[in-house]
Motif scaffolding. Sequence first.
Motif, PDB file in Angstrom:
ATOM      1  N   TYR A 282       0.852  -1.180   0.000  1.00 32.65           N
ATOM      2  CA  TYR A 282       0.000   0.000   0.000  1.00 32.65           C
ATOM      3  C   TYR A 282       0.892   1.236   0.000  1.00 32.65           C
ATOM      4  O   TYR A 282       1.791   1.361   0.838  1.00 32.65           O
ATOM      5  CB  TYR A 282      -0.867  -0.039   1.260  1.00 32.65           C
ATOM      6  CG  TYR A 282      -1.994   0.944   1.305  1.00 32.65           C
ATOM      7  CD1 TYR A 282      -3.115   0.788   0.513  1.00 32.65           C
ATOM      8  CD2 TYR A 282      -1.952   2.027   2.174  1.00 32.65           C
ATOM      9  CE1 TYR A 282      -4.177   1.681   0.583  1.00 32.65           C
ATOM     10  CE2 TYR A 282      -3.007   2.917   2.256  1.00 32.65           C
ATOM     11  CZ  TYR A 282      -4.116   2.736   1.450  1.00 32.65           C
ATOM     12  OH  TYR A 282      -5.165   3.625   1.523  1.00 32.65           O
ATOM     13  N   ALA A 283       0.662   2.138  -0.948  1.00 30.10           N
ATOM     14  CA  ALA A 283       1.501   3.330  -1.092  1.00 30.10           C
ATOM     15  C   ALA A 283       0.732   4.593  -0.758  1.00 30.10           C
ATOM     16  O   ALA A 283      -0.483   4.674  -0.959  1.00 30.10           O
ATOM     17  CB  ALA A 283       2.044   3.418  -2.512  1.00 30.10           C
ATOM     18  N   VAL A 284       1.477   5.573  -0.274  1.00 33.27           N
ATOM     19  CA  VAL A 284       0.934   6.893   0.015  1.00 33.27           C
ATOM     20  C   VAL A 284       1.869   7.905  -0.627  1.00 33.27           C
ATOM     21  O   VAL A 284       3.084   7.856  -0.423  1.00 33.27           O
ATOM     22  CB  VAL A 284       0.865   7.149   1.540  1.00 33.27           C
ATOM     23  CG1 VAL A 284       0.304   8.530   1.826  1.00 33.27           C
ATOM     24  CG2 VAL A 284       0.067   6.064   2.234  1.00 33.27           C
ATOM     25  N   ILE A 285       1.301   8.815  -1.418  1.00 30.73           N
ATOM     26  CA  ILE A 285       2.063   9.913  -1.999  1.00 30.73           C
ATOM     27  C   ILE A 285       1.409  11.190  -1.504  1.00 30.73           C
ATOM     28  O   ILE A 285       0.235  11.448  -1.789  1.00 30.73           O
ATOM     29  CB  ILE A 285       2.073   9.886  -3.542  1.00 30.73           C
ATOM     30  CG1 ILE A 285       2.677   8.564  -4.048  1.00 30.73           C
ATOM     31  CG2 ILE A 285       2.879  11.060  -4.098  1.00 30.73           C
ATOM     32  CD1 ILE A 285       1.672   7.560  -4.446  1.00 30.73           C
TER      33      ILE A 285
ATOM     34  N   VAL B  11       3.421  -2.607   4.046  1.00 31.18           N
ATOM     35  CA  VAL B  11       3.171  -3.987   3.620  1.00 31.18           C
ATOM     36  C   VAL B  11       1.720  -4.170   3.190  1.00 31.18           C
ATOM     37  O   VAL B  11       1.431  -4.962   2.303  1.00 31.18           O
ATOM     38  CB  VAL B  11       3.552  -5.021   4.704  1.00 31.18           C
ATOM     39  CG1 VAL B  11       5.054  -5.024   4.936  1.00 31.18           C
ATOM     40  CG2 VAL B  11       2.812  -4.794   5.996  1.00 31.18           C
ATOM     41  N   ASP B  12       0.822  -3.416   3.799  1.00 36.94           N
ATOM     42  CA  ASP B  12      -0.596  -3.462   3.444  1.00 36.94           C
ATOM     43  C   ASP B  12      -1.288  -2.251   4.058  1.00 36.94           C
ATOM     44  O   ASP B  12      -0.652  -1.437   4.741  1.00 36.94           O
ATOM     45  CB  ASP B  12      -1.253  -4.773   3.900  1.00 36.94           C
ATOM     46  CG  ASP B  12      -1.067  -5.072   5.377  1.00 36.94           C
ATOM     47  OD1 ASP B  12      -0.749  -4.146   6.172  1.00 36.94           O
ATOM     48  OD2 ASP B  12      -1.237  -6.235   5.767  1.00 36.94           O
TER      49      ASP B  12
ATOM     50  N   PHE C 197      -0.325   0.829   7.111  1.00 34.15           N
ATOM     51  CA  PHE C 197      -0.482   2.277   7.066  1.00 34.15           C
ATOM     52  C   PHE C 197      -1.382   2.762   8.199  1.00 34.15           C
ATOM     53  O   PHE C 197      -1.105   3.782   8.839  1.00 34.15           O
ATOM     54  CB  PHE C 197      -1.050   2.748   5.728  1.00 34.15           C
ATOM     55  CG  PHE C 197      -1.467   4.192   5.779  1.00 34.15           C
ATOM     56  CD1 PHE C 197      -0.514   5.192   5.785  1.00 34.15           C
ATOM     57  CD2 PHE C 197      -2.808   4.538   5.870  1.00 34.15           C
ATOM     58  CE1 PHE C 197      -0.886   6.528   5.883  1.00 34.15           C
ATOM     59  CE2 PHE C 197      -3.186   5.868   5.959  1.00 34.15           C
ATOM     60  CZ  PHE C 197      -2.226   6.862   5.965  1.00 34.15           C
ATOM     61  N   GLU C 198      -2.459   2.057   8.451  1.00 31.58           N
ATOM     62  CA  GLU C 198      -3.384   2.472   9.506  1.00 31.58           C
ATOM     63  C   GLU C 198      -2.704   2.448  10.878  1.00 31.58           C
ATOM     64  O   GLU C 198      -2.946   3.330  11.710  1.00 31.58           O
ATOM     65  CB  GLU C 198      -4.642   1.618   9.471  1.00 31.58           C
ATOM     66  CG  GLU C 198      -5.497   1.930   8.243  1.00 31.58           C
ATOM     67  CD  GLU C 198      -6.659   0.981   8.027  1.00 31.58           C
ATOM     68  OE1 GLU C 198      -6.800  -0.004   8.775  1.00 31.58           O
ATOM     69  OE2 GLU C 198      -7.426   1.240   7.089  1.00 31.58           O
TER      70      GLU C 198
ATOM     71  N   GLU D 229      -2.571   1.033  -4.366  1.00 33.64           N
ATOM     72  CA  GLU D 229      -2.037  -0.312  -4.185  1.00 33.64           C
ATOM     73  C   GLU D 229      -0.894  -0.497  -5.176  1.00 33.64           C
ATOM     74  O   GLU D 229      -1.015  -0.134  -6.345  1.00 33.64           O
ATOM     75  CB  GLU D 229      -3.123  -1.362  -4.415  1.00 33.64           C
ATOM     76  CG  GLU D 229      -4.183  -1.332  -3.323  1.00 33.64           C
ATOM     77  CD  GLU D 229      -5.223  -2.410  -3.482  1.00 33.64           C
ATOM     78  OE1 GLU D 229      -5.205  -3.162  -4.481  1.00 33.64           O
ATOM     79  OE2 GLU D 229      -6.076  -2.508  -2.587  1.00 33.64           O
ATOM     80  N   VAL D 230       0.197  -1.047  -4.692  1.00 36.83           N
ATOM     81  CA  VAL D 230       1.363  -1.274  -5.542  1.00 36.83           C
ATOM     82  C   VAL D 230       1.107  -2.491  -6.412  1.00 36.83           C
ATOM     83  O   VAL D 230       0.714  -3.546  -5.916  1.00 36.83           O
ATOM     84  CB  VAL D 230       2.635  -1.473  -4.679  1.00 36.83           C
ATOM     85  CG1 VAL D 230       3.836  -1.759  -5.568  1.00 36.83           C
ATOM     86  CG2 VAL D 230       2.875  -0.243  -3.797  1.00 36.83           C
ATOM     87  N   LEU D 231       1.299  -2.351  -7.713  1.00 38.04           N
ATOM     88  CA  LEU D 231       1.076  -3.460  -8.644  1.00 38.04           C
ATOM     89  C   LEU D 231       2.315  -4.308  -8.787  1.00 38.04           C
ATOM     90  O   LEU D 231       3.409  -3.884  -8.594  1.00 38.04           O
ATOM     91  CB  LEU D 231       0.656  -2.922 -10.015  1.00 38.04           C
ATOM     92  CG  LEU D 231      -0.621  -2.077 -10.022  1.00 38.04           C
ATOM     93  CD1 LEU D 231      -0.891  -1.574 -11.424  1.00 38.04           C
ATOM     94  CD2 LEU D 231      -1.805  -2.888  -9.509  1.00 38.04           C
TER      95      LEU D 231
END
Length: 95
Positions: free
Chosen positions: A3-6, A58-59, A63-64, A93-95
């Motif tokens: 899981y990504a955050v920009i 990782v998911d 992040f939460e 979501e990272v592909l």
Amino acid sequence: MAYAVIAHYRCSPSDAGLVRDSLLKMREHTREEPGNLAYVVHAETGEEGGFVLYEVYVDRAGFEAHAASAHFAECIVNTVRPRLVDRRVTFAEVL
């Protein structure tokens, strides 16, 4: 799935030093979290007070947990966010 955050942050130039220091402190704490895979802080070129964060967990649960941490409250909620004039965050979501 990762899981990504920009995040794109903008503050006034007078607050840039404090925001930068808080983001770097946040980076050190975040890299120690078990759910974090990457936390990269960028300063925008030619734009004092502009920052870009790239984070990977990782998911979503990772992040939460990050967002619920004491260091997130201290560095981001209480220090960075009140000084921002613009904030845009993308979750992916990272592909």
